[in-house]
Design a protein around this motif. Structure first.
Motif, mmCIF file in Angstrom:
data_model
loop_
_atom_site.group_PDB
_atom_site.id
_atom_site.type_symbol
_atom_site.label_atom_id
_atom_site.label_comp_id
_atom_site.label_asym_id
_atom_site.label_seq_id
_atom_site.Cartn_x
_atom_site.Cartn_y
_atom_site.Cartn_z
ATOM 1 N N SER A 97 -16.913 66.088 87.357
ATOM 2 C CA SER A 97 -16.263 64.790 87.515
ATOM 3 C C SER A 97 -16.992 63.952 88.569
ATOM 4 N N LYS A 98 -17.160 62.674 88.288
ATOM 5 C CA LYS A 98 -17.777 61.756 89.263
ATOM 6 C C LYS A 98 -16.730 61.242 90.250
ATOM 7 N N ASP A 99 -15.459 61.525 89.953
ATOM 8 C CA ASP A 99 -14.374 60.994 90.781
ATOM 9 C C ASP A 99 -13.858 61.987 91.816
ATOM 10 N N LYS A 100 -14.406 63.199 91.808
ATOM 11 C CA LYS A 100 -13.963 64.184 92.797
ATOM 12 C C LYS A 100 -15.153 65.039 93.221
ATOM 13 N N LEU A 101 -14.939 65.853 94.239
ATOM 14 C CA LEU A 101 -16.008 66.723 94.737
ATOM 15 C C LEU A 101 -16.097 67.971 93.863
ATOM 16 N N ASN A 102 -17.259 68.166 93.268
ATOM 17 C CA ASN A 102 -17.492 69.363 92.462
ATOM 18 C C ASN A 102 -18.091 70.431 93.378
ATOM 19 N N ILE A 103 -17.468 71.600 93.405
ATOM 20 C CA ILE A 103 -17.947 72.688 94.261
ATOM 21 C C ILE A 103 -18.292 73.899 93.406
ATOM 22 N N PHE A 104 -19.562 74.281 93.433
ATOM 23 C CA PHE A 104 -20.026 75.461 92.705
ATOM 24 C C PHE A 104 -20.257 76.591 93.706
#
Length: 447
Positions: A97-104
């Motif tokens: 998502s570009k609207d939230k923080l993506n954490i891998f």
């Protein structure tokens, strides 16, 4: 290359089936037995093989195949469809998502390639999803891992968060999350510690990181060369942490490749990326149907197109098209095209994606000699002056001797390159003229 032996065996089975005008149950039984042996030899998990061959057998013995006008082709279709199912079925993309923080959160055993894979994924998603990544060095037990990630980040121009003062990976991960939010990053990739084997200390640490930052993806990095052991490793990590996806590394190796055919089935979690080489660009999104096509010897044109599109700049492509039309294509352009081809991978890996390429014939080609010839061509062009590259026609006998000496080649090598280039340029000129004539004819009715 991985799957080479398996692919050859499948092609032999299919070749025999295509030659038969009719199939009966005994033909299906023989073919299925050969496929079963081929999969077991490739180190595919026994339960996976048993399930796969049972499904193929049940479908192949029905009217779908035996009553078909082209039973051989229908049998191949059934095997292909079941192979796609075994590899995970429909494409399952990461939820980005570009609207939230993506954490891998990258997890796995030591030596699987987590650190390099973290950098490769960051680089890939920066290009394909326009994300702004932050790499996080949370392997505090192996100083080389931190240094390696810093070097990779510098090479890719991607920021790396590390804390030399802290030995607490949970705190490092939490702090990295805060910094990513402050600095506007939308992707955080955390490189966690591994062990030579799974133990309670490792699992507890990973669980603590998981609970403290709540990653959007927990990606298990599995060495594609480990065979049966990869199944046990994947199952344990999934049971303890609940992985969301798998990344298979080292698929450019020459081992049997059973891991790739077992992991998705046994964990019921999708393979999302595959590592195909040592370069930082050697990573691909995983597509079950494309991988099945490669394994069964049917090529993979879509991945080949993707590679080409990722490597070619649109503006550069338009400029090159104009040069071909105007017959102004020179040795600088030729060198650029050579570099573009090299970026796409080895010649053998590209040929393997072409449908209908005979594996035995491919094995008979001296790929090392081909790669060596490309390096020789590059050296010859680098030994030319800028004017000689732009105007190859001025390269006389004395210049050819100088170029040969400067590139460590022979005058015959230089002559061969110039002759080949001139022939290519003539052919391009003819193509350009044909295009002009066609465009001219198209405009006539409107004049």
């Amino acid at each position: 290359m991985m799957f080479e032996g398996l692919s050859e065996k499948f092609q032999n089975v299919f070749s025999g089936m295509r030659k038969k005008g009719k199939l009966d149950e005994s033909d299906i039984k023989v073919a299925n037995r050969e496929i079963k042996l081929a999969l077991l030899e490739a180190d595919v998990n026994f339960k996976v093989v048993k399930s796969f061959t049972k499904s193929v057998s049940e479908r192949a013995k029905g009217e779908e195949v035996l009553k078909s006008l082209t039973p051989g082709q229908q049998y191949i279709k059934v095997v292909n469809e079941e192979m796609v199912k075994m590899l995970g079925g429909e494409d399952q993309k990461l939820e980005i998502s570009k609207d939230k923080l993506n954490i891998f959160m990258m997890i796995g055993l030591q030596g699987a390639g987590k650190t390099t894979t973290a950098a490769k994924i960051a680089n890939l998603l920066r290009k394909e999803a326009s994300l702004s990544p932050l790499l996080v060095a949370a392997d505090v037990y192996r100083p080389a891992a931190i240094e390696q990630l810093k070097i990779l980040g510098k090479e890719l121009n991607i920021p790396v968060y590390f804390d030399d003062a802290s030995q607490n990976p949970v705190e490092i991960a939490k702090k990295a999350k805060e910094i990513a939010t402050e600095k506007g990053h939308d992707l955080v990739i955390i490189d966690t510690a591994g062990r030579l084997q799974i133990d309670e200390t490792l699992m507890q640490e990973l669980s603590d990181i998981d609970q403290s930052i709540q990653p959007t993806e927990k990606l298990l990095v599995v060495d594609g060369m480990t065979g049966q052991e990869s199944v046990n490793v994947s199952k344990t990590f999934d049971d303890k942490l609940g992985i969301t996806g798998v990344v298979l590394t080292k698929l450019d190796g020459d081992t049997r490749g059973g891991a790739a055919l077992s992991v998705a089935y046994t964990t019921q979690k999708p393979i999302v990326f595959i590592g195909t080489g040592e370069k930082l660009s050697d990573i691909e999104s995983f597509y079950p149907d494309r991988m099945a096509s490669r394994i069964l010897g049917m090529g993979d044109v879509l991945s080949l197109i993707d590679k080409a599109q990722n490597m070619v700049d649109e503006e550069e492509a338009r400029r090159m098209e104009e040069k071909i039309r105007n017959a102004s294509f020179d040795l600088n352009d030729f060198l650029d095209q050579l570099h573009q081809l090299q970026k796409m991978g080895s010649i053998s890996s590209l040929l393997e994606m072409m449908p209908g390429v005979n594996k035995k014939a491919l094995a008979g080609l001296d790929m090392a000699a081909t790669e060596k010839q490309m390096k020789r061509t590059e050296a010859i062009i680098f030994s030319m002056t800028p004017e000689e590259r732009e105007k190859p026609d001025i390269i006389n006998g004395s210049r050819r001797k100088r170029i040969a000496n400067g590139s460590g080649t022979s005058v015959a090598d230089v002559n061969r390159l110039l002759k080949g280039f001139e022939q290519s340029r003539k052919m391009m000129k003819q193509m350009g003229n044909m295009g002009k004539r066609k465009r001219g004819r198209m405009k006539l009715p409107f004049m």
